[in-house]
Design a protein around this motif. Structure first.
Motif, mmCIF file in Angstrom:
data_model
loop_
_atom_site.group_PDB
_atom_site.id
_atom_site.type_symbol
_atom_site.label_atom_id
_atom_site.label_comp_id
_atom_site.label_asym_id
_atom_site.label_seq_id
_atom_site.Cartn_x
_atom_site.Cartn_y
_atom_site.Cartn_z
ATOM 1 N N ASN A 128 0.822 -1.213 0.000
ATOM 2 C CA ASN A 128 0.000 0.000 0.000
ATOM 3 C C ASN A 128 0.855 1.261 0.000
ATOM 4 O OD1 ASN A 128 -2.155 -1.707 -0.040
ATOM 5 N ND2 ASN A 128 -2.839 -1.286 2.037
ATOM 6 N N THR A 129 1.967 1.159 -0.668
ATOM 7 C CA THR A 129 2.851 2.297 -0.870
ATOM 8 C C THR A 129 3.704 2.005 -2.100
ATOM 9 O OG1 THR A 129 4.491 3.742 0.174
ATOM 10 C CG2 THR A 129 4.722 1.390 0.575
ATOM 11 N N PHE A 130 4.521 2.963 -2.495
ATOM 12 C CA PHE A 130 5.458 2.715 -3.591
ATOM 13 C C PHE A 130 6.601 1.837 -3.090
ATOM 14 C CE2 PHE A 130 3.609 6.845 -4.897
ATOM 15 C CZ PHE A 130 3.129 6.478 -6.144
ATOM 16 N N VAL A 131 7.069 0.943 -3.941
ATOM 17 C CA VAL A 131 8.115 0.000 -3.521
ATOM 18 C C VAL A 131 9.404 0.259 -4.298
ATOM 19 C CG1 VAL A 131 6.491 -1.770 -2.774
ATOM 20 C CG2 VAL A 131 7.251 -1.734 -5.155
ATOM 21 N N TYR A 132 9.712 1.534 -4.507
ATOM 22 C CA TYR A 132 10.837 1.888 -5.360
ATOM 23 C C TYR A 132 11.905 2.697 -4.633
ATOM 24 C CZ TYR A 132 7.828 0.457 -9.187
ATOM 25 O OH TYR A 132 7.020 -0.268 -10.015
ATOM 26 N N SER A 133 13.127 2.378 -4.970
ATOM 27 C CA SER A 133 14.285 3.176 -4.591
ATOM 28 C C SER A 133 14.642 4.039 -5.798
ATOM 29 C CB SER A 133 15.455 2.259 -4.225
ATOM 30 O OG SER A 133 16.649 2.988 -4.107
ATOM 31 N N PHE A 134 14.676 5.360 -5.621
ATOM 32 C CA PHE A 134 14.966 6.262 -6.736
ATOM 33 C C PHE A 134 16.478 6.365 -6.871
ATOM 34 C CE2 PHE A 134 15.133 10.204 -9.157
ATOM 35 C CZ PHE A 134 14.061 10.050 -10.028
ATOM 36 N N ARG A 135 17.011 5.725 -7.926
ATOM 37 C CA ARG A 135 18.463 5.636 -8.113
ATOM 38 C C ARG A 135 18.943 6.650 -9.151
ATOM 39 N NH1 ARG A 135 21.328 2.327 -4.365
ATOM 40 N NH2 ARG A 135 19.578 1.454 -3.188
ATOM 41 N N VAL A 136 20.128 7.212 -8.906
ATOM 42 C CA VAL A 136 20.651 8.276 -9.774
ATOM 43 C C VAL A 136 22.128 8.032 -10.082
ATOM 44 C CG1 VAL A 136 19.020 10.016 -8.949
ATOM 45 C CG2 VAL A 136 21.194 9.708 -7.746
ATOM 46 N N ARG A 137 22.558 8.543 -11.230
ATOM 47 C CA ARG A 137 23.958 8.482 -11.607
ATOM 48 C C ARG A 137 24.755 9.538 -10.836
ATOM 49 N NH1 ARG A 137 25.821 5.970 -15.993
ATOM 50 N NH2 ARG A 137 27.247 7.669 -16.541
ATOM 51 N N SER A 138 26.063 9.343 -10.819
ATOM 52 C CA SER A 138 26.930 10.290 -10.129
ATOM 53 C C SER A 138 26.747 11.678 -10.726
ATOM 54 C CB SER A 138 28.397 9.857 -10.262
ATOM 55 O OG SER A 138 28.775 9.818 -11.629
ATOM 56 N N GLY A 139 26.828 12.666 -9.905
ATOM 57 C CA GLY A 139 26.603 14.038 -10.350
ATOM 58 C C GLY A 139 25.254 14.565 -9.912
ATOM 59 N N ILE A 140 24.332 13.654 -9.596
ATOM 60 C CA ILE A 140 23.029 14.064 -9.058
ATOM 61 C C ILE A 140 23.059 13.852 -7.548
ATOM 62 C CG2 ILE A 140 20.543 13.632 -9.077
ATOM 63 C CD1 ILE A 140 20.798 12.733 -11.956
ATOM 64 N N LYS A 141 23.075 14.937 -6.822
ATOM 65 C CA LYS A 141 23.184 14.877 -5.364
ATOM 66 C C LYS A 141 21.914 15.340 -4.668
ATOM 67 C CE LYS A 141 27.504 13.698 -5.884
ATOM 68 N NZ LYS A 141 27.901 12.274 -5.696
ATOM 69 N N THR A 142 21.154 16.207 -5.343
ATOM 70 C CA THR A 142 19.936 16.753 -4.742
ATOM 71 C C THR A 142 18.780 16.626 -5.725
ATOM 72 O OG1 THR A 142 20.217 19.007 -5.594
ATOM 73 C CG2 THR A 142 21.362 18.450 -3.528
ATOM 74 N N VAL A 143 17.587 16.854 -5.220
ATOM 75 C CA VAL A 143 16.399 16.821 -6.064
ATOM 76 C C VAL A 143 16.502 17.856 -7.183
ATOM 77 C CG1 VAL A 143 13.926 17.307 -6.080
ATOM 78 C CG2 VAL A 143 14.902 15.901 -4.253
ATOM 79 N N GLY A 144 17.042 19.004 -6.873
ATOM 80 C CA GLY A 144 17.168 20.052 -7.881
ATOM 81 C C GLY A 144 18.038 19.655 -9.058
ATOM 82 N N ASP A 145 18.971 18.733 -8.824
ATOM 83 C CA ASP A 145 19.853 18.282 -9.903
ATOM 84 C C ASP A 145 19.118 17.478 -10.970
ATOM 85 O OD1 ASP A 145 22.015 19.453 -8.618
ATOM 86 O OD2 ASP A 145 22.545 17.607 -7.542
ATOM 87 N N LEU A 146 17.883 17.091 -10.699
ATOM 88 C CA LEU A 146 17.119 16.296 -11.660
ATOM 89 C C LEU A 146 16.597 17.135 -12.830
ATOM 90 C CD1 LEU A 146 15.007 14.077 -9.220
ATOM 91 C CD2 LEU A 146 16.875 13.299 -10.692
ATOM 92 N N LYS A 147 16.563 18.436 -12.673
ATOM 93 C CA LYS A 147 16.031 19.288 -13.740
ATOM 94 C C LYS A 147 16.824 19.098 -15.033
ATOM 95 C CE LYS A 147 13.606 23.016 -11.401
ATOM 96 N NZ LYS A 147 13.437 24.492 -11.298
ATOM 97 N N GLY A 148 16.088 18.869 -16.114
ATOM 98 C CA GLY A 148 16.714 18.680 -17.413
ATOM 99 C C GLY A 148 17.239 17.284 -17.652
#
Length: 342
Positions: free
Chosen positions: A112-132
């Motif tokens: 009854n929730t999301f079962v995901y780990s949001f994984r990112v490549r190096s260089g993305i450290k914060t949520v703001g880095d996701l832009k673009g």
């Protein structure tokens, strides 16, 4: 007189043949396996796997055939075509189908929730880095895509303007795309999330830990099945519920099942997957979440006017789970043993 006797005998023979054929057809229909679809090579699907591998459906007199269809919307299409009887998938596709005239229901909520780990490549450290950046999902409209949409909105980002979403097909494909740089981020469930960790692909957030009510992995049936084949559906649900407690109390067996379906032999990954699924995500008494379905409705209402008048109760029938709880069945199968996560 003899001619009349022969006619009478022929009539009796014909009648017996018709009755026999009808009975044979009835037996054949009752013995036809339930075709049960599952939607992802991830720990979110493990209870169905465990129940099947442990013979729990057979225990309750249900012949079940498991079918892998790697997309919630595709599974719902198969259910509407009556090629699939029961599905284990997330609720958005169910709600969307019903708004278009289908009559499906969420009969149980496994996660009854999301079962995901949001994984990112190096260089993305914060949520703001996701832009673009480019984010990989299995398919547009599938559970992984919904998780990304909700997470981005929670973080104050616009899923349509701030990022580019690419559909890749499955969880292994998302991981491969993260490795090669085809995408910069993606939602991974375990064990793929654990493999990403081993490869140095870091976690930006556990989407399930963001506090977003959501009807994730669910048991989906046609409403008419619960009404006209209730005993059969109840026996199927018994197998699923007992599967929950077998999973929680038989770690080695559960890990072996995860390994079989995910084709992973790494014991560290299997143990991590088993532990995180049991502690973070798995419902012990699998009632659907009304708040989670409401969130789905509100999301769909942004593009579908029909959703604005919908209520979550329209898409849920928890009567099978309620009957199993009220009858004492769930208490019986849970036993007196300590259960993980309590």
């Amino acid at each position: 007189m003899k001619r009349a006797s022969r006619k009478f005998a022929s009539a009796i023979f014909l009648l017996l043949w018709i009755v026999g054929a009808t009975a044979g057809n009835a037996v054949g229909q009752s013995e036809r396996p339930l075709r049960v679809a599952w939607s992802s090579i991830s720990s979110s699907q493990v209870i169905l796997w465990v129940a099947h591998e442990a013979g729990l459906f057979k225990k309750y007199g249900v012949a079940a055939e498991l079918v892998y269809i790697p997309s919630g919307p595709l599974i719902i299409q198969a259910m509407l075509a009556r090629e699939i009887d029961i599905a284990q998938t997330a609720a958005p596709a169910v709600v969307a189908a019903n708004l278009s005239g289908a009559n499906l229901v969420v009969a149980a909520g496994i996660n009854n929730t999301f079962v995901y780990s949001f994984r990112v490549r190096s260089g993305i450290k914060t949520v703001g880095d996701l832009k673009g950046k480019k984010i990989g999902v299995t398919r547009i409209g599938a559970d992984s895509h919904t998780a990304v949409v909700f997470a981005l909105k929670k973080w104050g980002l616009d899923p349509d303007r701030d990022v580019t979403v690419l559909q890749l097909g499955g969880q292994p494909e998302i991981l491969a795309a993260l490795q090669t740089g085809i995408v910069d981020a993606g939602p991974l469930s375990y064990p793929q999330a654990g493999r990403a960790r081993q490869l140095g692909i870091s976690e930006l957030a556990d989407i399930g830990g963001l506090g977003i009510p959501y009807q994730g992995t669910a048991i989906v049936m046609r409403r008419e099945q619960i009404e006209t084949s209730r005993e059969l559906m109840l026996r199927f649900m018994k197998g699923m519920v007992e599967g929950i407690y077998l999973y929680l109390n038989r770690e080695e067996f559960a890990m072996s099942v995860i390994g079989k379906y995910s084709r992973i032999k790494d014991r560290e990954l299997l143990a991590e997957t088993y532990r995180i699924n049991g502690q973070r995500y798995l419902e012990k008494i699998p009632y659907p979440t009304i708040a989670g379905v409401q969130n789905i409705i509100e999301q769909l209402a942004l593009k579908n006017p029909k959703a604005k008048q919908a209520r979550p109760e329209q898409f849920i029938d928890s009567s099978l789970v309620a009957e199993l709880e009220q009858s004492g069945f769930i208490r019986q199968v849970s036993g007196a043993r300590e259960v993980m996560g309590r």
